[in-house]
Scaffold this active site. Structure first.
Site, mmCIF file in Angstrom:
data_model
loop_
_atom_site.group_PDB
_atom_site.id
_atom_site.type_symbol
_atom_site.label_atom_id
_atom_site.label_comp_id
_atom_site.label_asym_id
_atom_site.label_seq_id
_atom_site.Cartn_x
_atom_site.Cartn_y
_atom_site.Cartn_z
ATOM 1 N N ARG A 59 0.834 -1.192 0.000
ATOM 2 C CA ARG A 59 0.000 0.000 0.000
ATOM 3 C C ARG A 59 0.867 1.240 0.000
ATOM 4 O O ARG A 59 1.956 1.247 0.557
ATOM 5 C CB ARG A 59 -0.881 0.029 1.254
ATOM 6 C CG ARG A 59 -1.891 -1.089 1.305
ATOM 7 C CD ARG A 59 -2.711 -1.022 2.562
ATOM 8 N NE ARG A 59 -1.883 -0.812 3.729
ATOM 9 C CZ ARG A 59 -2.249 -0.112 4.784
ATOM 10 N NH1 ARG A 59 -3.435 0.442 4.849
ATOM 11 N NH2 ARG A 59 -1.436 0.018 5.822
ATOM 12 N N SER A 69 8.305 -5.357 6.177
ATOM 13 C CA SER A 69 8.021 -6.305 7.268
ATOM 14 C C SER A 69 8.699 -7.651 7.098
ATOM 15 O O SER A 69 8.038 -8.696 6.928
ATOM 16 C CB SER A 69 6.515 -6.456 7.414
ATOM 17 O OG SER A 69 5.978 -5.177 7.535
ATOM 18 N N ASP A 72 6.439 -3.527 10.438
ATOM 19 C CA ASP A 72 4.995 -3.263 10.595
ATOM 20 C C ASP A 72 4.548 -3.255 12.065
ATOM 21 O O ASP A 72 3.650 -2.503 12.453
ATOM 22 C CB ASP A 72 4.124 -4.230 9.765
ATOM 23 C CG ASP A 72 4.458 -5.695 9.967
ATOM 24 O OD1 ASP A 72 5.414 -6.005 10.715
ATOM 25 O OD2 ASP A 72 3.769 -6.543 9.363
HETATM 26 C C1 BGC Z 1 8.332 -10.930 9.490
HETATM 27 C C2 BGC Z 1 8.209 -9.770 10.442
HETATM 28 C C3 BGC Z 1 6.837 -9.142 10.310
HETATM 29 C C4 BGC Z 1 5.745 -10.194 10.455
HETATM 30 C C5 BGC Z 1 4.344 -9.632 10.300
HETATM 31 C C6 BGC Z 1 7.161 -11.891 9.654
HETATM 32 O O1 BGC Z 1 7.216 -12.891 8.696
HETATM 33 O O2 BGC Z 1 9.554 -11.610 9.701
HETATM 34 O O3 BGC Z 1 9.220 -8.814 10.213
HETATM 35 O O4 BGC Z 1 6.699 -8.149 11.284
HETATM 36 O O5 BGC Z 1 5.929 -11.200 9.490
HETATM 37 O O6 BGC Z 1 4.157 -9.063 9.058
#
Ligand code: BGC
Length: 448
Positions: A77, A141, A195
Site C-alpha cells: 500500500r 516487514s 509493521d
Molecule cells: C516478518 C516480520 C513481520 C511479520 C508480520 C514476519 O514474517 O519476519 O518482520 O513483522 O511477518 O508481518
C-alpha cells in the site's frame, strides 16, 4: 457412509490432544521466551533476533504530511497521511497494489522497480508535486539488521518472498536506486520501519498506555519499548527517554512442542527450520495445517470416503479464510460448513465429514490463539513482572480481525493466567497502523 468407529474416534481425539496448550505449557513457553529474549538482547545465539529499531515512543505532537509505503505481504500500500497531533491521523489518499508471485520470486531489481513505478503512479494520480522534498516512511516487514532509522540489511526472506539479490543488501538503498531509475528525486526515505513498530507507534500516538505492537496476519511478530541499558549487544544507542523499540521477530521463536504435521509443513516450506512459531500461528499457515490433517484422515478413509476433494489436493490450496468461516459454525446442523464445502466443490459431504472439518478448524485456530496469548503475556511480564501498570496491546492483521473466536481465546487465556490482573491488559484492533505509524516515525526522523 464413512466408517467412524471407536478407533477413528481415538485417532481424532489423539490429534486434538497433540494440539492442546495447557496452562502448564503456557508457563513453559513464557519461561523459554524470556530466556531467548535475554540471549537476543545480549547478542548471544537466540531464536529471537531482538532488533533495535532506532525508534522511541512518539510524543503525540508530531504534525505534517507524509507518504507511507507498506510492504510485507501479497499487497503493498501507498498512503498519504496527515498527522494532526494528539492521536489524530487523516489518511488523505491510499492505493493498494498486488504483488504477483512472479514479482516477489523474481529479481530484486524487478521488484523494487515495480514498487517505484507504483509510487510514480500514486504521485501522479493524487496530483502530488514532483518537486519539493516529500518524506516517506517505508514499512518493510521482514527481518532486517537495522543499521539506522533509515537503513537496514535484509537478513532473510519469509512469507513466500524470495526476490534475488536482496538478502544482505540495504533495502533503503535498493528503493532509492529504483526511485532514481523512475526519475523521482524528491522523495526522501526518512524511516525504515517494521509493521509491528508502525502499529505500536500509531496507537501510542494517542494512547500512552500502549506498549506492545503485534501483527497476526500473513506473518506474525511483535515489538515493545526496551530500556537501552538492557540492549547489551548494541553499544552507543541513544534516545531522549532512554528507551528504544525492539522488534522481537517472535515468528522465529523455536521453543514450542511441534506435532508431526508442523514438522511436515516446515520441511516442505521455502525456509525450513525458520519461523517455527509463525508456521504454527499465522494466517499463511493455518489453512495448510488443517489441510495436512485432513489429507491424513482422507488417506485413512475417515473423511470423504477416502477421496481427496480438489481444494485439499494442492499445497496451500485451503485458505485460512475458509478455516475462520468454518470454525465459527456452532450450529447443530452445521449449515455454514456445509454451504462452504459446497462452494468449494464438495457437494456430497456427510454430517460426520462436516463435523470433523469443523472440529479440525477449531483445534488449529485455538492452538494458534493460545500460543499468541502466551507470547503476548511473556512480553508484558518481561516489561512489568508484577503487572503494576495498565497495558494496551495494539494488534493488526487479518487473522486477528477476521477470525471471530480469536479474541475470545486470547481473553480466556489472559483471564486464566493473569486472574484479577487481566483487567489491566487491554488488546485492541489497530487497523492499518503500520502505514500510519511509518508516517509518524518519518515525522520524528525528519525533525531530528
Ligand atoms: C516478518 C516480520 C513481520 C511479520 C508480520 C514476519 O514474517 O519476519 O518482520 O513483522 O511477518 O508481518
Amino acid at each position: 457412509m464413512n466408517k467412524f468407529n471407536i478407533s477413528n474416534k481415538r485417532l481424532v481425539s489423539h490429534i486434538a490432544k497433540s494440539f492442546e496448550i495447557s496452562l502448564g505449557d503456557i508457563k513453559k513457553i513464557i519461561k523459554n521466551f524470556h530466556s531467548e529474549m535475554l540471549k537476543g538482547l545480549s547478542g548471544h545465539k537466540s531464536s529471537l533476533a531482538m532488533i533495535p529499531s532506532f525508534v522511541d515512543m512518539p510524543k503525540g505532537n508530531e504534525t505534517g504530511k507524509y507518504i507511507a509505503l507498506d510492504l510485507g505481504g501479497t499487497n503493498f500500500r501507498i498512503l498519504e497521511v496527515e498527522l494532526k497531533a494528539g492521536g489524530r491521523i487523516d489518511v488523505i489518499a491510499e492505493d493498494k497494489f498486488k504483488l504477483e508471485k512472479e514479482i516477489v520470486t523474481g529479481t530484486g531489481r524487478q521488484m523494487f522497480d515495480f514498487i517505484a513505478e507504483s509510487i510514480k503512479y500514486f504521485l501522479h494520480v493524487h496530483k502530488m508535486s514532483l518537486s519539493g522534498e516529500i518524506d516517506l516512511g517505508f514499512t518493510f516487514s521482514f527481518p532486517l539488521n537495522q543499521t539506522s532509522i533509515a537503513g537496514g540489511i535484509l537478513l532473510f526472506w519469509n512469507k513466500g518472498f524470495s526476490a534475488s539479490n536482496v538478502i544482505g543488501k540495504d533495502v533503503v538503498a535498493l528503493l532509492n536506486a529504483a526511485l532514481k531509475r523512475q526519475g523521482i528525486d524528491n522523495i526522501k526515505i526518512a524511516a525504515l520501519v517494521n509493521d509491528t513498530v508502525g502499529t505500536l507507534i500509531a496507537k501510542a500516538y494517542g494512547d500512552s498506555y500502549c506498549d506492545l505492537g503485534v501483527i497476526f496476519g500473513t506473518g506474525t511478530n511483535a515489538c515493545y519499548p526496551e530500556k537501552i541499558s538492557k540492549i547489551k549487544k548494541a553499544r552507543g544507542l541513544k534516545t531522549s527517554t532512554g528507551y528504544m523499540v525492539i522488534n522481537t521477530e517472535w515468528g522465529n521463536f523455536n521453543k514450542l512442542n511441534c506435532t508431526s504435521c508442523d514438522t511436515k509443513i516446515d520441511k516442505a516450506s521455502s525456509n525450513p527450520g525458520r519461523q517455527r512459531l509463525e508456521k504454527m500461528v499465522s494466517g499463511m499457515y493455518l489453512g495448510e495445517i488443517a489441510r495436512t490433517i485432513i489429507i491424513d484422515l482422507v488417506e485413512r478413509k475417515i473423511l470423504f470416503n477416502g477421496n481427496i476433494p480438489s481444494v485439499f489436493s494442492k499445497p496451500y490450496g485451503f485458505d485460512t479464510k475458509y478455516l475462520s468461516e468454518i470454525e465459527s459454525d456452532n450450529s447443530k446442523n452445521l449449515m455454514i460448513v456445509k454451504n462452504l464445502l459446497i462452494r468449494l466443490g464438495i457437494a456430497n459431504a456427510g454430517y460426520t465429514d462436516s463435523r470433523l472439518i469443523r472440529n479440525i478448524s477449531k483445534i488449529v485456530v485455538m492452538r494458534s490463539a493460545y500460543i499468541s496469548a502466551a507470547v503476548m503475556a511473556a512480553v508484558i511480564l518481561w516489561m512489568d513482572p508484577k503487572i503494576k501498570r495498565i497495558h494496551t496491546i495494539a494488534i493488526d492483521g487479518s487473522l486477528f480481525e477476521k477470525c471471530l473466536s480469536y479474541q475470545g481465546h486470547i481473553k480466556s487465556v489472559f483471564q486464566k493466567f493473569f486472574k484479577d490482573k487481566a483487567d489491566k491488559i487491554n488488546f485492541v484492533l489497530a487497523k492499518d497502523g503500520s502505514g500510519k505509524g511509518a508516517a509518524i516515525i518519518a515525522a520524528v526522523a525528519s525533525r531530528l
